[in-house]
Design a protein around this motif. Structure first.
Motif, mmCIF file in Angstrom:
data_model
loop_
_atom_site.group_PDB
_atom_site.id
_atom_site.type_symbol
_atom_site.label_atom_id
_atom_site.label_comp_id
_atom_site.label_asym_id
_atom_site.label_seq_id
_atom_site.Cartn_x
_atom_site.Cartn_y
_atom_site.Cartn_z
ATOM 1 N N LYS A 171 2.530 -4.159 -16.999
ATOM 2 C CA LYS A 171 2.239 -3.940 -15.686
ATOM 3 C C LYS A 171 1.795 -5.227 -15.039
ATOM 4 O O LYS A 171 1.139 -5.935 -14.996
ATOM 5 C CB LYS A 171 0.879 -3.203 -15.759
ATOM 6 C CG LYS A 171 0.854 -1.970 -16.757
ATOM 7 C CD LYS A 171 1.713 -0.528 -16.306
ATOM 8 C CE LYS A 171 2.088 0.343 -17.364
ATOM 9 N NZ LYS A 171 0.881 0.988 -17.892
ATOM 10 N N PHE A 172 2.836 -5.400 -13.821
ATOM 11 C CA PHE A 172 2.914 -6.749 -13.018
ATOM 12 C C PHE A 172 2.037 -6.198 -11.941
ATOM 13 O O PHE A 172 2.077 -5.094 -11.343
ATOM 14 C CB PHE A 172 4.251 -7.127 -12.876
ATOM 15 C CG PHE A 172 4.980 -8.033 -13.792
ATOM 16 C CD1 PHE A 172 4.721 -7.825 -15.289
ATOM 17 C CD2 PHE A 172 5.787 -8.768 -13.318
ATOM 18 C CE1 PHE A 172 5.311 -8.319 -16.176
ATOM 19 C CE2 PHE A 172 6.322 -9.635 -14.294
ATOM 20 C CZ PHE A 172 6.319 -9.411 -15.764
ATOM 21 N N TRP A 173 1.494 -7.506 -11.130
ATOM 22 C CA TRP A 173 0.632 -6.967 -9.895
ATOM 23 C C TRP A 173 1.638 -6.577 -8.725
ATOM 24 O O TRP A 173 1.126 -5.553 -7.987
ATOM 25 C CB TRP A 173 -0.149 -8.122 -9.384
ATOM 26 C CG TRP A 173 0.682 -9.071 -8.724
ATOM 27 C CD1 TRP A 173 0.422 -9.405 -7.125
ATOM 28 C CD2 TRP A 173 1.907 -9.856 -9.110
ATOM 29 N NE1 TRP A 173 1.574 -10.192 -6.717
ATOM 30 C CE2 TRP A 173 2.160 -10.611 -7.921
ATOM 31 C CE3 TRP A 173 2.589 -10.277 -10.246
ATOM 32 C CZ2 TRP A 173 3.323 -11.560 -7.782
ATOM 33 C CZ3 TRP A 173 3.390 -11.140 -10.380
ATOM 34 C CH2 TRP A 173 3.814 -11.848 -8.935
ATOM 35 N N TRP A 174 2.932 -7.130 -8.692
ATOM 36 C CA TRP A 174 3.481 -6.912 -7.329
ATOM 37 C C TRP A 174 4.115 -5.343 -7.220
ATOM 38 O O TRP A 174 4.023 -4.745 -6.074
ATOM 39 C CB TRP A 174 4.561 -8.014 -7.126
ATOM 40 C CG TRP A 174 5.770 -7.981 -7.884
ATOM 41 C CD1 TRP A 174 5.893 -8.783 -8.945
ATOM 42 C CD2 TRP A 174 7.073 -7.198 -7.768
ATOM 43 N NE1 TRP A 174 7.231 -8.374 -9.508
ATOM 44 C CE2 TRP A 174 7.764 -7.449 -8.934
ATOM 45 C CE3 TRP A 174 7.412 -6.180 -6.917
ATOM 46 C CZ2 TRP A 174 8.930 -6.862 -9.105
ATOM 47 C CZ3 TRP A 174 8.505 -5.597 -7.074
ATOM 48 C CH2 TRP A 174 9.381 -5.799 -8.268
ATOM 49 N N PRO A 175 4.510 -4.955 -8.374
ATOM 50 C CA PRO A 175 5.080 -3.531 -7.861
ATOM 51 C C PRO A 175 3.810 -2.435 -7.519
ATOM 52 O O PRO A 175 4.249 -1.619 -7.037
ATOM 53 C CB PRO A 175 5.563 -2.933 -9.383
ATOM 54 C CG PRO A 175 5.828 -4.349 -10.225
ATOM 55 C CD PRO A 175 4.842 -5.137 -9.624
ATOM 56 N N HIS A 176 2.741 -2.913 -8.118
ATOM 57 C CA HIS A 176 1.664 -1.948 -7.543
ATOM 58 C C HIS A 176 1.087 -2.168 -6.353
ATOM 59 O O HIS A 176 0.872 -1.312 -5.483
ATOM 60 C CB HIS A 176 0.178 -2.220 -8.719
ATOM 61 C CG HIS A 176 0.750 -1.850 -10.038
ATOM 62 N ND1 HIS A 176 1.436 -2.531 -10.701
ATOM 63 C CD2 HIS A 176 0.199 -0.837 -10.755
ATOM 64 C CE1 HIS A 176 1.431 -1.806 -12.025
ATOM 65 N NE2 HIS A 176 0.711 -0.774 -11.815
ATOM 66 N N CYS A 177 1.098 -3.556 -6.021
ATOM 67 C CA CYS A 177 1.370 -3.587 -4.370
ATOM 68 C C CYS A 177 2.096 -3.062 -3.458
ATOM 69 O O CYS A 177 1.867 -2.299 -2.494
ATOM 70 C CB CYS A 177 1.338 -5.036 -3.916
ATOM 71 S SG CYS A 177 -0.015 -6.175 -4.735
ATOM 72 N N GLU A 178 3.377 -2.925 -3.901
ATOM 73 C CA GLU A 178 4.370 -2.387 -3.107
ATOM 74 C C GLU A 178 4.344 -0.794 -3.246
ATOM 75 O O GLU A 178 4.685 -0.067 -2.090
ATOM 76 C CB GLU A 178 5.805 -2.614 -3.672
ATOM 77 C CG GLU A 178 6.216 -3.952 -3.636
ATOM 78 C CD GLU A 178 5.800 -4.774 -2.423
ATOM 79 O OE1 GLU A 178 6.341 -4.144 -1.514
ATOM 80 O OE2 GLU A 178 5.406 -6.104 -2.359
ATOM 81 N N ALA A 179 3.906 -0.106 -4.307
ATOM 82 C CA ALA A 179 3.522 1.164 -4.391
ATOM 83 C C ALA A 179 2.298 1.734 -3.723
ATOM 84 O O ALA A 179 2.172 2.800 -2.980
ATOM 85 C CB ALA A 179 3.298 1.564 -5.807
ATOM 86 N N ILE A 180 1.345 0.858 -3.538
ATOM 87 C CA ILE A 180 0.285 1.168 -2.561
ATOM 88 C C ILE A 180 0.651 1.360 -1.187
ATOM 89 O O ILE A 180 0.348 2.453 -0.297
ATOM 90 C CB ILE A 180 -0.886 -0.036 -2.770
ATOM 91 C CG1 ILE A 180 -1.670 0.160 -4.143
ATOM 92 C CG2 ILE A 180 -2.109 0.287 -1.690
ATOM 93 C CD1 ILE A 180 -2.535 -1.021 -4.657
ATOM 94 N N ILE A 181 1.547 0.371 -0.651
ATOM 95 C CA ILE A 181 2.006 0.522 0.542
ATOM 96 C C ILE A 181 2.795 1.867 0.921
ATOM 97 O O ILE A 181 2.813 2.292 1.701
ATOM 98 C CB ILE A 181 3.123 -0.791 1.208
ATOM 99 C CG1 ILE A 181 2.227 -2.275 0.980
ATOM 100 C CG2 ILE A 181 3.575 -0.707 2.419
ATOM 101 C CD1 ILE A 181 3.089 -3.434 1.295
ATOM 102 N N ALA A 182 3.798 1.922 -0.319
ATOM 103 C CA ALA A 182 4.632 2.944 0.072
ATOM 104 C C ALA A 182 3.802 4.346 0.076
ATOM 105 O O ALA A 182 4.346 5.193 0.798
ATOM 106 C CB ALA A 182 5.670 2.887 -1.205
ATOM 107 N N THR A 183 3.197 4.700 -0.818
ATOM 108 C CA THR A 183 2.371 5.860 -0.824
ATOM 109 C C THR A 183 1.529 5.997 0.560
ATOM 110 O O THR A 183 1.473 7.208 1.126
ATOM 111 C CB THR A 183 1.618 6.076 -2.272
ATOM 112 O OG1 THR A 183 0.619 4.917 -2.245
ATOM 113 C CG2 THR A 183 2.402 6.320 -3.392
ATOM 114 N N LEU A 184 0.887 5.200 0.845
ATOM 115 C CA LEU A 184 0.181 5.273 2.159
ATOM 116 C C LEU A 184 0.951 5.566 3.387
ATOM 117 O O LEU A 184 0.822 6.245 4.109
ATOM 118 C CB LEU A 184 -0.637 3.870 2.352
ATOM 119 C CG LEU A 184 -1.444 3.840 3.686
ATOM 120 C CD1 LEU A 184 -2.497 5.020 3.429
ATOM 121 C CD2 LEU A 184 -2.252 2.461 3.867
ATOM 122 N N LEU A 185 2.206 4.742 3.301
ATOM 123 C CA LEU A 185 3.308 4.921 4.531
ATOM 124 C C LEU A 185 3.573 6.296 4.392
ATOM 125 O O LEU A 185 3.640 7.159 5.524
ATOM 126 C CB LEU A 185 4.360 3.799 4.510
ATOM 127 C CG LEU A 185 5.053 3.557 5.775
ATOM 128 C CD1 LEU A 185 4.225 3.504 6.887
ATOM 129 C CD2 LEU A 185 5.929 2.331 5.542
#
Lengths: 394, 394
Positions: free
Chosen positions: B306-320
């Motif tokens: 589990k890398f930090w960056w895919p989670h960052c991208e998924a937080i943006i994507a789901t919120l958007l």
């Protein structure tokens, strides 16, 4: 403390002859195009038809060596021949350097800067020449070694990965040069290649390893150093590979026994001691993949995973160290790494070993092979250690 | 189900302004030679003085963007300026292509085939030009984008990694091209570069992604395909990167909002749905790094980390996705990935986030940065999501 050689010998023999070799002959040998397929799933089914050129050489050597040293089984010679012919037909680029990967039918996919395809082809040709008396193969072995030596040790021959700002050199070129020369000497005699005998190439590499890569002040064997042997205090420069260094340790002990040179045996045993201390995981057991010489974090993501091959190398190194020194602690270390490995890596359901475990020993990835795992480290260890366990070997 | 925007907005703002940005300004900004140091240990101490050229651009953009969109703080502009000047002084090779790594004082260490240094430099120059009105920086942004586009999309311009036996193309070039053009358009207007406007480059990349990389029959977005869009049934060809694809999803949704194009929003949401299903770990939570499109084993060793960056991208994507579609499940997915990320990645003792966790969420490696982790994915996510949570944004 002692090692029960008869008991361990049976374990290694049975695993080699009843599990590992049949797995690769059955699932890996390509009866359509020749050569060896290594990208196999847990049950041996094919994950990828692409072929690793390393493994045409490694498997050609492995099966030729079994034929030469264990028993003259026709299927082993045939497997070796299949890999050797695939190498000849498909694995050399028009410029003479060898490919890294090719398609199943031998069309080129990728060329790399480095020359390990050539070193593994050299040992395949040598073992095959020994098995068959094929003079052409003997000549091909010497030529492949010459290409390897040229690119590895002629300044400027290999395409650089980095700018000249901070030059560095790696231990890998010396280790592979040493073991390749050892295998060619074992099969073809101490021939001269590129101006030196195999023994002289080995002597030169051990001298450079001892002078430039061995760091008594850190009790460590470095993977890369500056041209003058200085430690490069950057992440890549500090990264140790304990399993790789332990492999180097047994190459040197093996050479020490060959030469009856106690100093070399002691050098190899010292490297084993230092790098075992660096790599053994005191929490979960097994060998960690990478460590930082100053104890700092390592950048490579799989630093704390347990790979099959460092464990194979450590089983050889500890057994050999015990045989050559008689010191109790090597028997204890051998039992420790043998037990951990045989408890975690073998696949009880489909045979062969898993290659990639998490730090805690659970399986990370179920495949039996890929472009980097095939019939090499594991059967080499089993064959070497079975031989070491036989009555009468020193 | 709904998202409590005020609550989440405060979380993102506080993490950005009180934790992440101060960490990098304090520990990363190089007050001696300029630019950004990213190889920092858990407590911010320096692990390696070498500099990532990517991060001179990424940090130059991040701090410039904060200045442009959050508040005109002098220290943010100064950090952006420091990175921009370091880029100008040290990061271009004599041939115009940019280095990948340089020493702390700017001497070249490594050049790579690909051109992401150039894309990140382009967005840094653009944000800095917007912040300062510096016309030279605006010109440099356009020139860096032109270099990026040339190497990425002119056949034969980039040194090939493989032989022509099995041609393939990657989605990365289109994704980075798209987001780079979006950032340049946001800061400099819809300028023309290499014969097309930024908007036209974005249109072309989205069209190629939809036509060649999106596979409804697999419900997947591929990372690489054949030139005609065929799935390449080899290990590399089958390997999916769910976090990367989810990043692509929000780039497309972001573009859809900009254009008021519901079809693009639906396309991005579909990619998010499919790749979330591929990547979400139903056993331990979090996003797996790689998956095989046919469910076979993946070769890369860190596939289940589990890398930090895919989670960052998924937080943006789901919120958007929730903001743009109003669909309940995106609110649930956002809560799921937000909660998992904020429970596992933050370092409560020294601040900032760990980057690399085992599958079970335990920390694999304690460093806060390296050549691939620095002030980019995490502060970008915090800034983007804080803005999305503000009253009045659609």
């Amino acid at each position: 403390m002692s090692i029960d050689l008869a008991r361990y010998g049976a374990i290694y023999r049975d695993a080699l002859l009843d599990d590992i070799i049949p797995f690769w002959l059955w699932h890996g040998l390509d009866r359509e195009h020749g050569g060896m397929l290594t990208a196999l799933d847990r049950d041996g089914s094919l994950l990828d038809t692409d072929k690793s050129v390393w493994f045409q050489g490694r498997a050609g050597w492995m099966f030729g060596s079994l034929y030469n040293t264990v028993e003259q089984r026709a299927e082993w010679l045939e497997a070796s021949r299949s890999c050797v012919e695939f190498l000849r037909a498909h694995c050399f680029s028009p410029e003479g350097k060898m490919w890294f990967t090719v398609t199943r039918d031998g069309r080129p996919l990728r060329m790399r800067r480095y020359v390990f395809s050539e070193s593994f082809a050299a040992i395949a040709f040598a073992a095959y020449a020994k098995a068959t008396g094929d003079l052409r193969a003997a000549d091909e072995a010497a030529k492949a070694l010459a290409i390897y030596l040229h690119y590895s040790f002629t300044p400027g021959a290999m395409l650089p990965k980095f700018e000249p700002t901070r030059p560095m050199k790696g231990i890998g070129a010396h280790m592979i040069g040493m073991v390749t020369a050892q295998e060619i000497r074992a099969n073809l005699g101490d021939i001269e290649v590129s101006g030196k005998t195999c023994t002289e190439w080995i002597t030169a590499s051990i001298a450079e390893i001892e002078r430039d890569f061995l760091k008594p002040e850190h009790e460590a064997l470095m993977e890369v150093v500056a041209p003058d042997g200085a430690v490069i205090d950057h992440i890549d420069g500090r990264t140790l590979n304990p399993g790789h260094a332990i492999e180097c340790a047994w190459f040197i002990m093996h050479e020490g026994r060959h030469r009856k040179d106690e100093r070399l045996i002691a050098l190899g045993a010292k490297i084993l001691d230092w790098m075992w201390a660096r790599g053994w995981d005191r929490e979960y057991g097994g060998l960690l993949y990478f460590a930082d010489v100053l104890g700092k974090p390592v950048q490579e993501y799989w630093h704390d995973m347990k790979f099959w091959w460092p464990h194979c190398e450590a089983i050889i190194a500890t057994l050999l160290a015990w045989k050559l020194t008689g010191e109790d602690r090597y028997a204890a270390m051998h039992a420790q790494v043998h037990d951990w490995s045989f408890a975690h890596f073998p696949d009880r359901e489909h045979g062969e070993w898993f290659g990639y475990l998490h730090r805690d020993g659970s399986v990370s990835q179920r495949a039996k092979g890929n472009m980097f795992k095939g019939p090499f480290h594991l059967p080499r260890m089993l064959a070497y250690c079975w031989r070491e366990c036989a009555p009468g070997t020193r």
